[in-house]
Design an enzyme around this catalytic site. Structure first.
Site, PDB file in Angstrom:
ATOM      1  N   ASP A 218     -42.198  -7.378  -2.633  1.00  0.00           N
ATOM      2  CA  ASP A 218     -41.048  -7.896  -1.894  1.00  0.00           C
ATOM      3  C   ASP A 218     -41.506  -9.094  -1.065  1.00  0.00           C
ATOM      4  O   ASP A 218     -42.701  -9.420  -1.020  1.00  0.00           O
ATOM      5  CB  ASP A 218     -40.436  -6.815  -0.993  1.00  0.00           C
ATOM      6  CG  ASP A 218     -38.938  -6.999  -0.783  1.00  0.00           C
ATOM      7  OD1 ASP A 218     -38.469  -8.153  -0.844  1.00  0.00           O
ATOM      8  OD2 ASP A 218     -38.233  -6.006  -0.558  1.00  0.00           O
ATOM      9  N   GLY A 244     -43.672 -11.641  -2.866  1.00  0.00           N
ATOM     10  CA  GLY A 244     -43.040 -12.599  -3.762  1.00  0.00           C
ATOM     11  C   GLY A 244     -41.583 -12.264  -3.966  1.00  0.00           C
ATOM     12  O   GLY A 244     -41.066 -11.290  -3.413  1.00  0.00           O
ATOM     13  N   PHE A 246     -38.414 -11.507  -6.688  1.00  0.00           N
ATOM     14  CA  PHE A 246     -38.151 -11.064  -8.056  1.00  0.00           C
ATOM     15  C   PHE A 246     -37.336 -12.103  -8.838  1.00  0.00           C
ATOM     16  O   PHE A 246     -37.119 -11.947 -10.027  1.00  0.00           O
ATOM     17  CB  PHE A 246     -37.458  -9.695  -8.091  1.00  0.00           C
ATOM     18  CG  PHE A 246     -36.271  -9.531  -7.169  1.00  0.00           C
ATOM     19  CD1 PHE A 246     -35.111 -10.264  -7.333  1.00  0.00           C
ATOM     20  CD2 PHE A 246     -36.336  -8.603  -6.134  1.00  0.00           C
ATOM     21  CE1 PHE A 246     -34.032 -10.099  -6.496  1.00  0.00           C
ATOM     22  CE2 PHE A 246     -35.236  -8.420  -5.283  1.00  0.00           C
ATOM     23  CZ  PHE A 246     -34.091  -9.176  -5.462  1.00  0.00           C
ATOM     24  N   HIS A 264     -26.879  -3.479  -7.469  1.00  0.00           N
ATOM     25  CA  HIS A 264     -25.504  -3.353  -6.961  1.00  0.00           C
ATOM     26  C   HIS A 264     -25.096  -4.526  -6.078  1.00  0.00           C
ATOM     27  O   HIS A 264     -23.910  -4.754  -5.858  1.00  0.00           O
ATOM     28  CB  HIS A 264     -25.296  -2.019  -6.242  1.00  0.00           C
ATOM     29  CG  HIS A 264     -25.854  -1.947  -4.853  1.00  0.00           C
ATOM     30  ND1 HIS A 264     -25.419  -1.024  -3.928  1.00  0.00           N
ATOM     31  CD2 HIS A 264     -26.825  -2.669  -4.227  1.00  0.00           C
ATOM     32  CE1 HIS A 264     -26.084  -1.177  -2.796  1.00  0.00           C
ATOM     33  NE2 HIS A 264     -26.936  -2.162  -2.953  1.00  0.00           N
TER      34      HIS A 264
END
Length: 358
Positions: A218, A244, A246, A264
């Site tokens: 993350d 980092g 995604f 979501h």
């Protein structure tokens, strides 16, 4: 956020029998005034009132002094909440914790303090006030109201970002037993929690399966508390923390990739680059584990309807049914092989590479 049992318990207490027995206009007005309770709970959560009641009842004068609040105003807020079943009034101006108020404590094992702060935050209330425009225009409120996206806002307002990350930790802790019971995580050897924040979910999984190793991936601000979380679980030596995005890259070499409360928050179009970054890390044995709320295909079941609206006004994302998640997977080179339900609205959508992507 997920609708976990502590939050549902508060909602059940607030609905009560009075609403069920009231005539329809009164019930509608009671439902519409729910935001009054939201802000009352947010205020006492921010002030840390419950922490001041850990050792027993206290007079409101002492509570006001300890929380730097106006005595009469604090009294009126606590009086209203106590009348609604949250906090217990033990004297004319004395209050104590009760079962519903206990999770407002910062140190409670099932604390939801930061979640209530986040729900009642100014930015969240502002985007909800723009729901009508979201419905008429079909576009999320947050970019319209703030000229950017939530993560940009948190970068500029780190205190709000801190409440958000702590809220995610609280919610991960609450439904951990249900998640562990719903899926056999012991079949894997190395699990990556992509967008995993402080590592609460990964800590729970690795604690239950001593042979497992993990990667926590993350942004730096999100993983700032990870050393404390992983250290408390005694798994620091089994987790590699990698910073980092995604959107740019996903660490290779794992046989399961977790995405909890990530998909979501994304439209199908926004999810495409995330799944594109994941695909090169996969072999035929690798599994994709998406942890989101499950929307029933029909009208029955545990429906996360208002959380779906939270996604709609915030980022334009959505909670998905099994068929909607299957379609999203298929459009991005994955195949939905299983949906593992928990007793709550959260489900684990299990995917693998589609045949043509191998």
């Amino acid at each position: 956020m997920v609708l976990v049992d502590a939050v549902r318990a508060v909602g059940s207490a607030l609905s009560g029998t009075s609403r069920r027995l009231a005539p329809p206009p009164a019930s509608l007005l009671d439902a519409a005034s729910g935001f009054w309770r939201t802000h009352a709970l947010g205020a006492v959560a921010r002030l840390g009132v419950a922490d001041q009641l850990t050792d027993g009842p206290r007079d409101v004068a002492a509570l006001a002094a300890a929380t730097d609040a106006d005595e009469d105003s604090l009294f009126r807020v606590l009086r209203a909440l106590a009348a609604d079943g949250i906090f217990r009034r033990t004297g004319p101006r004395t209050f104590a914790l009760n079962t519903l108020a206990e999770p407002l404590r910062s140190d409670h094992p099932r604390s939801v303090r930061h979640t209530l702060i986040q729900i009642s935050s100014g930015w969240n209330q502002r985007i909800w006030s723009d729901l009508t425009a979201t419905v008429t225009e079909g576009s999320p409120a947050f970019p319209r109201q703030y000229g950017g996206f939530l993560w940009d806002y948190f970068a500029e307002h780190p205190d709000e970002g801190e409440h958000f990350h702590r809220s995610m930790r609280e919610l991960s802790r609450l439904d951990m037993p249900q998640i562990l019971a719903a899926h056999d995580f012991g079949r894997y050897e190395r699990i990556a929690d992509v967008g995993g924040g402080s590592g609460q979910l990964l800590a729970g999984i690795l604690s239950a399966h001593p042979h497992l190793r993990g990667v926590l991936y993350d942004l730096p601000a999100a993983t700032a508390d990870a050393p404390a979380v992983l250290g408390a679980a005694g798994i620091t030596d089994r987790v590699q923390v990698v910073n980092g995005s995604f959107y740019d890259h996903v660490p290779p070499g794992c046989d399961a990739y977790l995405l909890r409360n990530i998909v979501h928050g994304l439209t199908d179009e926004q999810a495409r680059p995330v799944l594109d970054r994941l695909r090169p890390a996969f072999t035929p044995r690798t599994r994709l584990l998406v942890l989101d709320c499950l929307v029933p295909e029909g009208s029955g079941g545990n429906h996360p309807g208002f959380l779906d609206l939270q996604m709609m006004v915030g980022s334009g994302g959505r909670e998905r049914s099994a068929s909607e998640m299957a379609a999203l997977f298929a459009a991005n080179g994955f195949h939905l092989v299983d949906v593992r339900r928990t007793p709550g609205p959260t489900a684990i959508f299990v995917g693998r590479l589609a045949e043509q992507s191998r």
